[in-house]
Design a protein around this motif. Structure first.
Motif, PDB file in Angstrom:
ATOM      1  N   LYS A  86     -62.224  -8.677 -29.555  1.00  0.00           N
ATOM      2  CA  LYS A  86     -63.499  -9.182 -29.039  1.00  0.00           C
ATOM      3  C   LYS A  86     -63.332 -10.519 -28.321  1.00  0.00           C
ATOM      4  O   LYS A  86     -64.239 -10.959 -27.621  1.00  0.00           O
ATOM      5  N   GLU A  90     -68.470  -8.176 -25.840  1.00  0.00           N
ATOM      6  CA  GLU A  90     -69.512  -7.158 -25.949  1.00  0.00           C
ATOM      7  C   GLU A  90     -68.980  -5.783 -26.329  1.00  0.00           C
ATOM      8  O   GLU A  90     -69.739  -4.818 -26.393  1.00  0.00           O
ATOM      9  N   GLY A 100     -66.710  -1.093 -23.799  1.00  0.00           N
ATOM     10  CA  GLY A 100     -67.133  -2.444 -23.438  1.00  0.00           C
ATOM     11  C   GLY A 100     -67.028  -2.666 -21.945  1.00  0.00           C
ATOM     12  O   GLY A 100     -66.291  -1.956 -21.252  1.00  0.00           O
TER      13      GLY A 100
END
Length: 202
Positions: A63, A68, A88
């Motif tokens: 991440k 996201e 993502g």
């Protein structure tokens, strides 16, 4: 005016034709391979690779790269048959499935990227070198026709950079696990009992 537009259209069509023809003959296969020597045994490395959730502790695809991103895992995230999927804006969509897992030799995976448009195979395998372990990470696959040939270089560069980061992190995490395992028995050992003095003779 119409003549100019017609000539322009023919020119554009010619460029598209050249783009397609060249793309058909460009190599579409990528192959990335990197190694690292870790000062720890396979018993400290295998759990970090076999359990797909543990990849978040060392791989480049976290991440931090794509805040996201959404992850999903199989009910059992480790061992043959376990899978990890992601979606993502930066990482795109993909799924990794463990096809073989051997604590002594390594982990093999199949990868599907962007809804099965790209299929790839990868492996992290290892061999002992004295007290250390040599880890080899390999990934290879084929991009779609025409457009794929133009992106092979980009894929190779990106994966080489990500593999370099990942193996560096894997080395650090595995060596930390080894140090913690070595420290645990010493911490768990009970303190030696103090000698009992012999009773005084009357």
């Amino acid at each position: 005016m119409m003549r100019v537009l017609k000539i322009g259209g023919l020119g554009l069509g010619g460029l598209v034709a050249v783009f397609v023809v060249v793309g058909l003959f460009l190599p579409r296969q990528w192959h990335v391979e990197q190694t690292v020597v870790i000062n720890a045994g396979p018993e400290h490395i295998h759990p970090l690779v076999d359990d797909l959730k543990e990849w978040q502790s060392w791989a480049a695809w976290t991440k931090a790269m794509d805040p996201e991103v959404k992850y999903d895992y199989s009910a059992t995230a480790a061992g043959a048959g376990a899978w990890w999927s992601w979606s993502g804006p930066k990482m795109g969509r993909g799924k990794m499935t463990v096809t073989k897992s051997d604590p002594a030799t390594g982990v093999w995976v199949d990868e599907m990227i962007e809804a099965d448009e790209v299929n790839a195979k990868g492996s992290l395998t290892w061999t002992r070198e004295g007290d250390a372990t040599k880890v080899k990470w390999v990934d290879e696959g084929t991009l779609p026709p025409v457009i794929g040939g133009y992106f092979v270089g980009f894929i190779n560069n990106m994966l080489n950079e990500n593999f370099s980061t990942g193996l560096k992190n894997l080395k650090a995490v595995a060596e930390k696990r080894k140090a913690a395992a070595q420290a645990a028995p010493a911490e768990a050992a009970p303190a030696e009992a103090a000698p009992v003095a012999a009773p005084a003779t009357p």
